[in-house]
Design a protein around this motif. Structure first.
Motif, short mmCIF file in Angstrom:
data_model
loop_
_atom_site.label_atom_id
_atom_site.label_comp_id
_atom_site.label_asym_id
_atom_site.label_seq_id
_atom_site.Cartn_x
_atom_site.Cartn_y
_atom_site.Cartn_z
N THR A 77 0.82 -1.21 0.00
CA THR A 77 0.00 0.00 0.00
C THR A 77 0.86 1.26 0.00
O THR A 77 0.65 2.16 -0.81
CB THR A 77 -0.92 0.02 1.24
N SER A 78 1.84 1.30 0.89
CA SER A 78 2.67 2.50 0.97
C SER A 78 3.48 2.70 -0.31
O SER A 78 3.57 3.80 -0.84
CB SER A 78 3.63 2.41 2.16
N ASN A 79 4.04 1.60 -0.83
CA ASN A 79 4.89 1.74 -2.01
C ASN A 79 4.09 2.05 -3.26
O ASN A 79 4.55 2.80 -4.11
CB ASN A 79 5.73 0.48 -2.20
N VAL A 80 2.92 1.45 -3.41
CA VAL A 80 2.10 1.75 -4.57
C VAL A 80 1.74 3.24 -4.59
O VAL A 80 1.91 3.94 -5.59
CB VAL A 80 0.81 0.90 -4.59
N LEU A 81 1.27 3.73 -3.45
CA LEU A 81 0.87 5.14 -3.39
C LEU A 81 2.05 6.08 -3.56
O LEU A 81 2.01 7.02 -4.35
CB LEU A 81 0.16 5.42 -2.06
N ILE A 82 3.12 5.81 -2.81
CA ILE A 82 4.28 6.70 -2.85
C ILE A 82 4.98 6.63 -4.20
O ILE A 82 5.36 7.66 -4.77
CB ILE A 82 5.25 6.36 -1.71
N ARG A 83 5.15 5.43 -4.73
CA ARG A 83 5.81 5.31 -6.03
C ARG A 83 4.96 5.90 -7.13
O ARG A 83 5.49 6.42 -8.12
CB ARG A 83 6.14 3.83 -6.31
N LEU A 84 3.65 5.83 -7.00
CA LEU A 84 2.77 6.46 -7.97
C LEU A 84 2.97 7.98 -7.95
O LEU A 84 3.12 8.62 -9.00
CB LEU A 84 1.31 6.11 -7.68
N ILE A 85 3.01 8.54 -6.74
CA ILE A 85 3.23 9.98 -6.61
C ILE A 85 4.62 10.36 -7.14
O ILE A 85 4.78 11.34 -7.87
CB ILE A 85 3.07 10.42 -5.14
N ASN A 86 5.63 9.57 -6.76
CA ASN A 86 6.99 9.82 -7.25
C ASN A 86 7.08 9.74 -8.76
O ASN A 86 7.77 10.54 -9.41
CB ASN A 86 7.97 8.82 -6.64
N SER A 87 6.38 8.76 -9.32
CA SER A 87 6.41 8.59 -10.77
C SER A 87 5.78 9.79 -11.48
O SER A 87 6.30 10.27 -12.48
CB SER A 87 5.66 7.32 -11.17
N PRO A 110 8.14 0.86 -16.00
CA PRO A 110 8.43 -0.51 -15.55
C PRO A 110 9.28 -0.58 -14.28
O PRO A 110 9.10 -1.48 -13.47
CB PRO A 110 9.20 -1.10 -16.75
N SER A 111 10.21 0.38 -14.11
CA SER A 111 11.06 0.32 -12.91
C SER A 111 10.24 0.53 -11.64
O SER A 111 10.54 -0.06 -10.60
CB SER A 111 12.16 1.38 -13.00
N VAL A 112 9.21 1.35 -11.74
CA VAL A 112 8.31 1.52 -10.60
C VAL A 112 7.49 0.26 -10.39
O VAL A 112 7.33 -0.22 -9.27
CB VAL A 112 7.38 2.73 -10.81
N LEU A 113 7.00 -0.30 -11.49
CA LEU A 113 6.14 -1.49 -11.39
C LEU A 113 6.90 -2.70 -10.88
O LEU A 113 6.41 -3.42 -10.00
CB LEU A 113 5.54 -1.80 -12.77
N TYR A 114 8.12 -2.95 -11.40
CA TYR A 114 8.80 -4.16 -10.97
C TYR A 114 9.41 -4.03 -9.58
O TYR A 114 9.81 -5.02 -8.97
CB TYR A 114 9.83 -4.65 -11.99
N ILE A 158 -0.61 -8.48 -14.16
CA ILE A 158 -1.65 -7.45 -14.02
C ILE A 158 -1.07 -6.05 -14.21
O ILE A 158 -1.66 -5.19 -14.86
CB ILE A 158 -2.34 -7.57 -12.64
N MET A 159 0.12 -5.82 -13.66
CA MET A 159 0.76 -4.51 -13.79
C MET A 159 1.27 -4.25 -15.19
O MET A 159 1.25 -3.11 -15.68
CB MET A 159 1.90 -4.38 -12.78
N ALA A 160 1.75 -5.30 -15.87
CA ALA A 160 2.39 -5.11 -17.17
C ALA A 160 1.40 -5.00 -18.33
O ALA A 160 1.69 -4.31 -19.32
CB ALA A 160 3.37 -6.26 -17.43
N SER A 197 7.84 -3.67 -20.65
CA SER A 197 6.76 -4.20 -19.82
C SER A 197 6.96 -5.69 -19.54
O SER A 197 6.56 -6.20 -18.49
CB SER A 197 5.41 -3.97 -20.50
N LEU A 198 7.58 -6.39 -20.51
CA LEU A 198 7.85 -7.81 -20.30
C LEU A 198 8.81 -8.02 -19.13
O LEU A 198 8.78 -9.05 -18.46
CB LEU A 198 8.46 -8.41 -21.57
N MET A 199 9.66 -7.02 -18.90
CA MET A 199 10.63 -7.10 -17.80
C MET A 199 9.92 -7.18 -16.45
O MET A 199 10.40 -7.84 -15.52
CB MET A 199 11.55 -5.89 -17.85
N VAL A 200 8.77 -6.52 -16.33
CA VAL A 200 8.01 -6.54 -15.08
C VAL A 200 7.57 -7.97 -14.76
O VAL A 200 7.67 -8.43 -13.62
CB VAL A 200 6.79 -5.61 -15.18
N ILE A 201 7.10 -8.68 -15.79
CA ILE A 201 6.65 -10.06 -15.60
C ILE A 201 7.82 -10.97 -15.22
O ILE A 201 7.74 -11.77 -14.29
CB ILE A 201 5.95 -10.57 -16.87
N LEU A 202 8.92 -10.83 -15.94
CA LEU A 202 10.10 -11.66 -15.67
C LEU A 202 10.67 -11.39 -14.28
O LEU A 202 11.07 -12.32 -13.57
CB LEU A 202 11.16 -11.42 -16.74
#
Length: 470
Positions: free
Chosen positions: A15-25, A250-254, A297-299, A329-334
């Protein structure tokens, strides 16, 4: 198997990382639009050095502290105190080496000063932040780890937005990043010292087998930073900027699967230390199931509709980044698969094998980035990043005991669902608005996995039941 505690800690970190990384992104995307491709490329070269230098102030100590903290009757305060003392030495050594390397690699005084102003404060800030993160992870109270990361992220995002609003010169951006990191570190130390004394003895056990964690950790931290550094040598700064922009999402997602992995880490180490390998294998399979599903789901949105996202987030001028974004985006899955496989090695005392795989990845990655980047610029860099993850996946699978079994039981249903949904969405994407296509592709993937994977279905229904009863 204490899955409740794992998922509870994972929910805090997620929760914290999704929200914070979204804001940072979003803040970083605004900075990219404000700067343009060339200056954004310069910024990401400096950030790459910041991430690498920050690791060298740790050198794998976080892993050895976690290993010792999960043993019976561990003295957490003593371990944190020992961690702080060794890390202070590493900070000083890192500063000396960093200054030497930057002066060898670059001749431009402006670029050198920019890197100095960003990296040096960040080295101190990240070292301070890690004290809190490692302590609360060790005692499995990860809501405080999430709080530290959240506050630090909000400080950085706020200062970046202020930079844009005030239309400050580009040279001011470096100290803004650095000072933000230090403020986050001060907050971390404040929280920890309310619980324990950070000057409480010495435990030399944190140095045992440190070399394997150090070498493996160097590879882990260098791999994501290879792109900007090597592409700057094989192509131009504009292509570096395009690659950095495409890589940003992708760097935020992975990084999110990495956060989830941190919640599994203490329990995996506990099973590994106690030679409870059956429980360890079951937990690794569960980790693979959930993390690979999350990765897909993210990719999916960026894999199928890259132009839509680039136009929305960066603007028309950044459309050349679209092919690279789709590939990355494939990198996120891998990555979502590689994290559990690599952690399975580390937490069973097989860190040496993880280290070998990572060294091979860095070596081949450097060559791939240079050759493919020189040939195709940002798109070549994106292909190199995905190929590196594929190499790591093969290595981790081969060197894990029962690696093929882990892979089969952990990702089989998720891969089948991904192929079906991606093929359908790609063929029909011209007939739907991107947002509608994204919505139905994610719903379709989740539905197929939920129906086909009995274990996921049982855990999911149990989680929903527990949530409704609260």
């Amino acid at each position: 198997m204490k899955l409740g505690l794992v998922f509870k800690n994972a929910s805090y970190l997620f929760t914290s990382n999704v929200l914070i990384r979204l804001i940072n992104s979003l803040a970083t995307i605004l900075v990219a639009r404000y700067l343009g491709a060339h200056d954004f490329g310069v910024l990401n070269i400096a950030l790459a050095f910041a991430f690498i230098s920050s690791f060298f102030t740790d050198m794998g100590l976080s892993n050895t502290v976690m290993r010792e903290a999960t043993k019976p009757n561990a003295n957490i305060s003593e371990l944190v105190s020992s961690y702080l003392k060794v890390r202070c030495i590493f900070v000083l050594l890192t500063l000396v080496v960093f200054i030497f390397v930057v002066n060898v690699l670059y001749n431009d005084p402006y670029l050198i000063n920019f890197i100095y102003w960003l990296v040096i404060p960040t080295i101190f800030g990240s070292a301070l932040q890690s004290i809190g993160s490692i302590y609360f992870q060790a005692i499995q109270e990860m809501k405080y780890t999430a709080l530290i990361r959240g506050v630090s992220g909000l400080i950085t995002s706020s200062t970046l937005i202020l930079f844009i609003i005030l239309k400050l010169p580009f040279s001011w951006l470096a100290p803004i990043y650095g000072i933000s990191s230090i403020l986050g570190g001060i907050f971390s130390i404040f929280i920890v010292t309310r619980r324990i004394s950070i000057f409480n003895g010495w435990n030399k056990a944190i140095l045992n087998n440190l070399a394997n964690f150090t070498i493996g950790g160097i590879a882990v931290i260098i791999l994501p930073q290879l792109g900007p550094i090597i592409l700057e040598k094989s192509t131009n700064l504009k292509e570096v900027g395009y690659f950095a922009a495409a890589y940003k999402i992708p760097s935020v997602l992975y990084s999110i699967p990495g956060v989830i992995a941190a919640a599994f880490y203490p329990l995996l180490f506990k099973y590994g230390n106690n030679n409870e390998f059956s429980k360890h294998e079951k937990l690794s399979i569960i980790q693979l199931k959930f993390m690979s599903a999350l990765g897909v789901i993210m990719a999916l949105p960026f894999l199928v509709y890259p132009e839509f996202w680039v136009r929305l987030l960066f603007g028309e001028n950044w459309l050349p980044t679209s092919p690279a974004l789709s590939i990355l985006s494939l990198m996120v899955i891998l990555q979502s698969i590689n994290y559990p496989l690599a952690d399975a090695l580390t937490t069973k005392g097989r860190q040496f094998y993880r280290t070998v795989v990572m060294i091979v990845g860095v070596s081949l990655g450097s060559i791939l980035y240079f050759i493919l980047g020189k040939q195709w610029g940002s798109v070549g860099g994106a292909c190199a990043a995905v190929l590196i993850e594929a190499i790591l996946l093969i290595g981790f699978t081969l060197l894990n005991q029962n690696g093929s079994k882990l892979l089969k039981l952990g990702i089989m249903f998720n891969v089948i669902a991904l192929v079906l949904i991606y093929t359908t969405t790609f063929l029909l994407r011209e007939f739907f608005d991107p947002m509608i296509g994204i919505f139905f592709s994610i719903i379709g993937f989740v539905t197929i996995v939920f129906v086909s994977d009995n274990h996921i279905r049982k855990e999911g229904l149990q989680w929903i039941k527990n949530y409704m009863e609260k």
